[in-house]
Design a protein around this motif. Sequence first.
Motif, PDB file in Angstrom:
ATOM      1  N   LYS A  17       0.907  -1.261  -0.094  1.00  0.00           N
ATOM      2  CA  LYS A  17       0.193   0.132  -0.120  1.00  0.00           C
ATOM      3  C   LYS A  17       0.803   1.375  -0.075  1.00  0.00           C
ATOM      4  CE  LYS A  17      -3.900  -1.993   2.517  1.00  0.00           C
ATOM      5  NZ  LYS A  17      -4.560  -2.080   3.767  1.00  0.00           N
ATOM      6  N   SER A  18       2.343   1.133   0.022  1.00  0.00           N
ATOM      7  CA  SER A  18       3.088   2.352   0.270  1.00  0.00           C
ATOM      8  C   SER A  18       4.238   2.531  -0.967  1.00  0.00           C
ATOM      9  CB  SER A  18       3.810   2.268   1.569  1.00  0.00           C
ATOM     10  OG  SER A  18       2.942   2.107   2.521  1.00  0.00           O
ATOM     11  N   PRO A  19       3.543   2.691  -2.045  1.00  0.00           N
ATOM     12  CA  PRO A  19       4.710   2.641  -3.165  1.00  0.00           C
ATOM     13  C   PRO A  19       5.513   4.047  -3.106  1.00  0.00           C
ATOM     14  CG  PRO A  19       2.609   3.417  -3.905  1.00  0.00           C
ATOM     15  CD  PRO A  19       2.113   2.743  -2.623  1.00  0.00           C
ATOM     16  N   THR A  20       5.209   4.966  -2.535  1.00  0.00           N
ATOM     17  CA  THR A  20       6.069   6.235  -2.440  1.00  0.00           C
ATOM     18  C   THR A  20       5.922   6.703  -0.776  1.00  0.00           C
ATOM     19  OG1 THR A  20       4.339   7.730  -2.683  1.00  0.00           O
ATOM     20  CG2 THR A  20       5.155   7.011  -4.690  1.00  0.00           C
ATOM     21  N   SER A  21       6.762   7.690  -0.493  1.00  0.00           N
ATOM     22  CA  SER A  21       6.860   8.032   0.964  1.00  0.00           C
ATOM     23  C   SER A  21       5.587   8.841   1.294  1.00  0.00           C
ATOM     24  CB  SER A  21       8.137   8.984   0.979  1.00  0.00           C
ATOM     25  OG  SER A  21       7.887  10.228   0.129  1.00  0.00           O
ATOM     26  N   PHE A  22       4.989   9.503   0.015  1.00  0.00           N
ATOM     27  CA  PHE A  22       3.529  10.061   0.504  1.00  0.00           C
ATOM     28  C   PHE A  22       2.580   8.844   0.976  1.00  0.00           C
ATOM     29  CE2 PHE A  22       5.506  12.543  -3.016  1.00  0.00           C
ATOM     30  CZ  PHE A  22       5.666  13.647  -2.201  1.00  0.00           C
ATOM     31  N   HIS A  23       2.473   7.843   0.128  1.00  0.00           N
ATOM     32  CA  HIS A  23       1.590   6.684   0.678  1.00  0.00           C
ATOM     33  C   HIS A  23       1.764   6.011   2.106  1.00  0.00           C
ATOM     34  CE1 HIS A  23       0.877   7.262  -3.683  1.00  0.00           C
ATOM     35  NE2 HIS A  23      -0.340   6.686  -3.373  1.00  0.00           N
ATOM     36  N   ALA A  24       3.297   6.016   2.178  1.00  0.00           N
ATOM     37  CA  ALA A  24       3.616   5.550   3.426  1.00  0.00           C
ATOM     38  C   ALA A  24       3.303   6.133   4.767  1.00  0.00           C
ATOM     39  CB  ALA A  24       5.017   5.168   3.603  1.00  0.00           C
ATOM     40  N   VAL A  25       3.626   7.481   4.593  1.00  0.00           N
ATOM     41  CA  VAL A  25       2.831   8.355   5.479  1.00  0.00           C
ATOM     42  C   VAL A  25       1.375   8.458   5.677  1.00  0.00           C
ATOM     43  CG1 VAL A  25       2.688  11.094   6.324  1.00  0.00           C
ATOM     44  CG2 VAL A  25       4.918   9.833   5.574  1.00  0.00           C
ATOM     45  N   ASN A  59       4.697  18.105   4.817  1.00  0.00           N
ATOM     46  CA  ASN A  59       5.002  17.837   3.293  1.00  0.00           C
ATOM     47  C   ASN A  59       4.105  16.427   2.812  1.00  0.00           C
ATOM     48  OD1 ASN A  59       5.915  18.515   0.633  1.00  0.00           O
ATOM     49  ND2 ASN A  59       7.248  16.565   1.043  1.00  0.00           N
ATOM     50  N   GLY A  60       3.289  15.982   3.836  1.00  0.00           N
ATOM     51  CA  GLY A  60       2.781  14.676   3.425  1.00  0.00           C
ATOM     52  C   GLY A  60       3.727  13.392   3.219  1.00  0.00           C
ATOM     53  N   SER A  61       4.953  13.638   3.576  1.00  0.00           N
ATOM     54  CA  SER A  61       5.860  12.735   3.272  1.00  0.00           C
ATOM     55  C   SER A  61       6.690  12.430   4.664  1.00  0.00           C
ATOM     56  CB  SER A  61       6.758  12.961   2.177  1.00  0.00           C
ATOM     57  OG  SER A  61       7.584  14.128   2.354  1.00  0.00           O
ATOM     58  N   ALA A  62       6.684  13.316   5.448  1.00  0.00           N
ATOM     59  CA  ALA A  62       7.559  12.950   6.866  1.00  0.00           C
ATOM     60  C   ALA A  62       6.189  12.967   7.974  1.00  0.00           C
ATOM     61  CB  ALA A  62       8.396  13.873   7.026  1.00  0.00           C
ATOM     62  N   LEU A  63       6.518  12.212   9.156  1.00  0.00           N
ATOM     63  CA  LEU A  63       5.406  12.427  10.148  1.00  0.00           C
ATOM     64  C   LEU A  63       6.186  12.060  11.448  1.00  0.00           C
ATOM     65  CD1 LEU A  63       2.185  10.128  10.454  1.00  0.00           C
ATOM     66  CD2 LEU A  63       4.039   9.699  12.166  1.00  0.00           C
ATOM     67  N   ILE A  64       5.847  12.900  12.658  1.00  0.00           N
ATOM     68  CA  ILE A  64       6.219  12.590  13.929  1.00  0.00           C
ATOM     69  C   ILE A  64       5.038  12.483  14.795  1.00  0.00           C
ATOM     70  CG2 ILE A  64       7.371  13.654  16.089  1.00  0.00           C
ATOM     71  CD1 ILE A  64       9.367  15.412  13.820  1.00  0.00           C
TER      72      ILE A  64
END
Length: 425
Positions: A17-25, A59-64
């Motif tokens: 389900k996570s082909p890119t960093s955006f999807h992973a986040v 940025n939709g691609s990093a998370l804390i």
Amino acid sequence: MEKTDIIVSGLFDFIKKSPTSFHAVENISRILCGKGFTELSESEPWNIAPGGKYFVRRNGSALISFCLPESYEKAFMLCASHSDSPSFKVKENPERKEAGGVKLNVEKYGGMLINPWFDRPLSVAGRIVFNDGGRIKEKLVCIDRDLLMIPNLAIHMNREANEGHKIDVQKEIEPVFSLSENVSLLAIISQETGLPKEDILSHDLFLYDRSQPCRWGAEEEFISAPRLDDLECAWTSLQGFLSAEKPASISVYCLFDNEEVGSSTRQGADSTFLSDTLERLSEKLGWSGEDYKIALSKSFMLSADNAHALHPNYAEKADPVNRPLLNGGIVIKYNAAQKYTSDAVTSAFFKMICKKAAVPCQVFTNNSNIPGGSTLGNISQNHVSIPCVDIGLAQWAMHSPYESAGAEDVESMIKAVKCFFESVV
């Protein structure tokens, strides 16, 4: 179904389900929301309180994400990994019509093994930015079908192909898209999203390998999948974070982007994202500036990014003594030039964590003639200086579009990270 099978199946589902960093986040955000976490916005005031669970995206691609116990030691226990993997980024105006076909113009993202990208079914995923009544909005897109291929040149036309060949990325790594000159990538994305093509203003799109994750080996002891570096650590550390019981300090889960290209972006480890979050958190808890600095001195970080395993066909490339094995446990990574943050003190603490969690650990050092890479631990120290150890799970074919690791190590990482969050320095 055995516990290992269930855990590995969960990892595989996350990777698919996570082909890119955006999807992973996005997928991790959904998991957190399902566990009762509240999303905060960097552009709005925060309302937090002891006993609460929160997360913030950039940025939709990093998370804390962080958990505040009802009562806690004024310290942070952090685990950080990264959301991105080497790939090829689709350029603007990507269609190239040549030799009776249409190809896509792409460029390298990160340092990858290029040869394995040939002759694989590929597709495109990422985010698009569009005009919504005069306002800019974003939308994730994943074309869930075999769309592209980078065909190899036949051996008959390149007799020296197996004797070494320098790849011309601009010429040779252009995936074939169609024979029809009337197609366009944005037209397909328009169909996928229901957005008018003329409203799509820009995009961050990447190629992704369509190969499915699998278990293999005589005893199914191996796993292979795209993007194991670093989604394996991202997912296992998340599971450890979520399963921790009664943490004594403030637990912090970090997922940074752009590690594969140096981390020097506003959403990378070499940004203020972590320091901004921790400082804001401490202010909301009523800490003074000195309280915050004291808390950092009592804190600890795990920098979780996969490690190189001893390769059965290239044993001479490994250190003669420190030779991590698949299914040999969590790898502690050392480097005299401080490409990794591990030192005698931080590694000793993590070894005690592994012993307490009843999981094996092992050591990686580079062959002294082969300089290794770096990761996000030492980079993040530029902004939040706390004791840190670099760890990971052993794998083969790092930075290939399809990587391999050990099935048993997945559970070991979850157990160790859980124990870490339940501990104090």
